[in-house]
Design a protein around this motif. Structure first.
Motif, PDB file in Angstrom:
ATOM      1  N   ALA A 101       0.837  -1.207   0.000  1.00  0.00           N
ATOM      2  CA  ALA A 101       0.000   0.000   0.000  1.00  0.00           C
ATOM      3  C   ALA A 101       0.870   1.255   0.000  1.00  0.00           C
ATOM      4  N   GLU A 102       1.893   1.254   0.848  1.00  0.00           N
ATOM      5  CA  GLU A 102       2.761   2.433   0.897  1.00  0.00           C
ATOM      6  C   GLU A 102       3.528   2.610  -0.411  1.00  0.00           C
ATOM      7  N   SER A 103       3.975   1.511  -0.983  1.00  0.00           N
ATOM      8  CA  SER A 103       4.690   1.597  -2.265  1.00  0.00           C
ATOM      9  C   SER A 103       3.797   2.185  -3.347  1.00  0.00           C
ATOM     10  N   CYS A 105       1.298   4.250  -2.895  1.00  0.00           N
ATOM     11  CA  CYS A 105       1.195   5.685  -2.606  1.00  0.00           C
ATOM     12  C   CYS A 105       2.412   6.440  -3.130  1.00  0.00           C
ATOM     13  N   ARG A 106       3.562   5.785  -3.039  1.00  0.00           N
ATOM     14  CA  ARG A 106       4.804   6.451  -3.440  1.00  0.00           C
ATOM     15  C   ARG A 106       5.125   6.202  -4.914  1.00  0.00           C
ATOM     16  N   ASP A 107       4.116   5.739  -5.634  1.00  0.00           N
ATOM     17  CA  ASP A 107       4.225   5.635  -7.083  1.00  0.00           C
ATOM     18  C   ASP A 107       5.234   4.577  -7.546  1.00  0.00           C
ATOM     19  N   VAL A 108       5.420   3.551  -6.737  1.00  0.00           N
ATOM     20  CA  VAL A 108       6.277   2.432  -7.155  1.00  0.00           C
ATOM     21  C   VAL A 108       5.417   1.481  -7.989  1.00  0.00           C
TER      22      VAL A 108
ATOM     23  N   ILE B  22      -3.083   4.923   4.989  1.00  0.00           N
ATOM     24  CA  ILE B  22      -2.218   4.735   3.825  1.00  0.00           C
ATOM     25  C   ILE B  22      -2.916   3.838   2.800  1.00  0.00           C
ATOM     26  N   ILE B  25      -5.458   5.832   0.933  1.00  0.00           N
ATOM     27  CA  ILE B  25      -4.851   6.671  -0.104  1.00  0.00           C
ATOM     28  C   ILE B  25      -4.462   5.810  -1.306  1.00  0.00           C
ATOM     29  N   GLU B  63       5.936  11.560   7.382  1.00  0.00           N
ATOM     30  CA  GLU B  63       6.256  10.700   6.242  1.00  0.00           C
ATOM     31  C   GLU B  63       5.644  11.212   4.933  1.00  0.00           C
ATOM     32  N   PHE B  65       2.372  11.928   4.057  1.00  0.00           N
ATOM     33  CA  PHE B  65       1.063  11.484   3.581  1.00  0.00           C
ATOM     34  C   PHE B  65      -0.014  12.540   3.769  1.00  0.00           C
ATOM     35  N   VAL B  81       1.383  12.076  -2.334  1.00  0.00           N
ATOM     36  CA  VAL B  81       2.439  11.601  -1.441  1.00  0.00           C
ATOM     37  C   VAL B  81       3.783  11.690  -2.148  1.00  0.00           C
ATOM     38  N   ALA B  82       4.811  12.029  -1.410  1.00  0.00           N
ATOM     39  CA  ALA B  82       6.161  12.110  -1.977  1.00  0.00           C
ATOM     40  C   ALA B  82       6.540  10.789  -2.630  1.00  0.00           C
ATOM     41  N   LYS B  83       7.024  10.867  -3.838  1.00  0.00           N
ATOM     42  CA  LYS B  83       7.368   9.646  -4.568  1.00  0.00           C
ATOM     43  C   LYS B  83       8.595   8.968  -3.967  1.00  0.00           C
ATOM     44  N   ALA B  84       8.694   7.670  -4.244  1.00  0.00           N
ATOM     45  CA  ALA B  84       9.803   6.881  -3.705  1.00  0.00           C
ATOM     46  C   ALA B  84      11.141   7.466  -4.129  1.00  0.00           C
ATOM     47  N   TYR B  88      13.875   5.615   0.357  1.00  0.00           N
ATOM     48  CA  TYR B  88      12.707   4.740   0.512  1.00  0.00           C
ATOM     49  C   TYR B  88      12.994   3.351  -0.038  1.00  0.00           C
TER      50      TYR B  88
END
Lengths: 128, 128
Positions: A101-103, A105-108, B22, B25, B63, B65, B81-84, B88
């Motif tokens: 889920a976090e990945s 969000c971070r566009d991975v 998270i 989102i 973080e 979000f 959210v800030a991208k990886a 990260y």
DNA sequence: GTATCTGTTATATTATATGTATAACAGATA
DNA sequence: TATCTGTTATACATATAATATAACAGATAC
């Protein structure tokens, strides 16, 4: 089998011990039946308390990675680690969910994530 | 946005809150700029303490979000959210390593593991 | 202007987790 | 007998998690 501790880490010492022993088994640096140091010897080597090692060993035993003979000592499970069952897959999925889920969000991308997993798998295969 | 707590879980309440927000989102159930309940309202709704919600919010803010305006309230980060970044990816790899090591010990093939990850990715995509 | 809503800060308390420190016990072995 | 196992018990210190109150300061609605 090298064991190194990071005393600054947020991960408890016994968790670090568990993870490194599991990693050792995954890499086949530790083979079925192989003896592990006694709780006192390992604690002394690492400069930590006997009970911290014991806690790691007890959990590894509980989870099927090692066997503990009262007087013979501690050995990597001679018949290999118990294979993944339904309960394990459920736990694994529950563990991966928030990570993925976090990945997202971070566009991975899925492809990038999969690539990372494959690379990590490779680090265990190559050192067999 | 449904938030459900498992008070029996080993995961702390504030961690459960973070993960579910998270996940919200990731699933786009929560969109950039959308308002989240105030710390007091959410704490009251869930029957928990204000400080537990605040801890989750503070970490989500830290973080990247969410944003917290002192008097306006809490909103999902309007710019996404800030991208990886490299940091990260390093954290992600460090997180996945022990998980994959255990799976290898339990005879989970790379293909099976990848399949599980893809399935989880799918659960977030499909509910967009 | 007062009341009410924000997030924030401060203290205190309780419970649990982590790690250490000693000590002792019981079985096996040299 | 001495020494090595794992195991158990107790105690202590520290950190984390969660709760309980209380108060502060800025914004807003009446």
């Amino acid at each position: 089998m090298f064991l190194t501790l990071d005393l600054e880490s947020e991960d408890p010492i016994y968790t670090q011990l568990k993870q490194q022993i599991i990693a050792g088994i995954a890499k086949k640096e530790l083979t079925p039946g192989e003896a592990l140091p006694s709780v006192r010897a390992l604690a002394s080597d690492l400069g930590i308390n006997l009970h911290t090692v014991n806690k790691a060993y007890q959990q590894l035993k509980q989870e099927g990675f090692i066997l503990i003979h009262r007087q013979k000592g501690v050995v990597v499970h001679p018949e290999g680690v118990a294979k993944a069952d339904e309960a394990y897959f459920q736990l694994l999925e529950k563990t991966l969910h928030p990570i993925i889920a976090e990945s997202i969000c971070r566009d991975v991308s899925e492809e990038t994530f999969i690539k990372l997993c494959k690379d990590i798998y490779q680090t265990y295969k190559s050192e067999a």
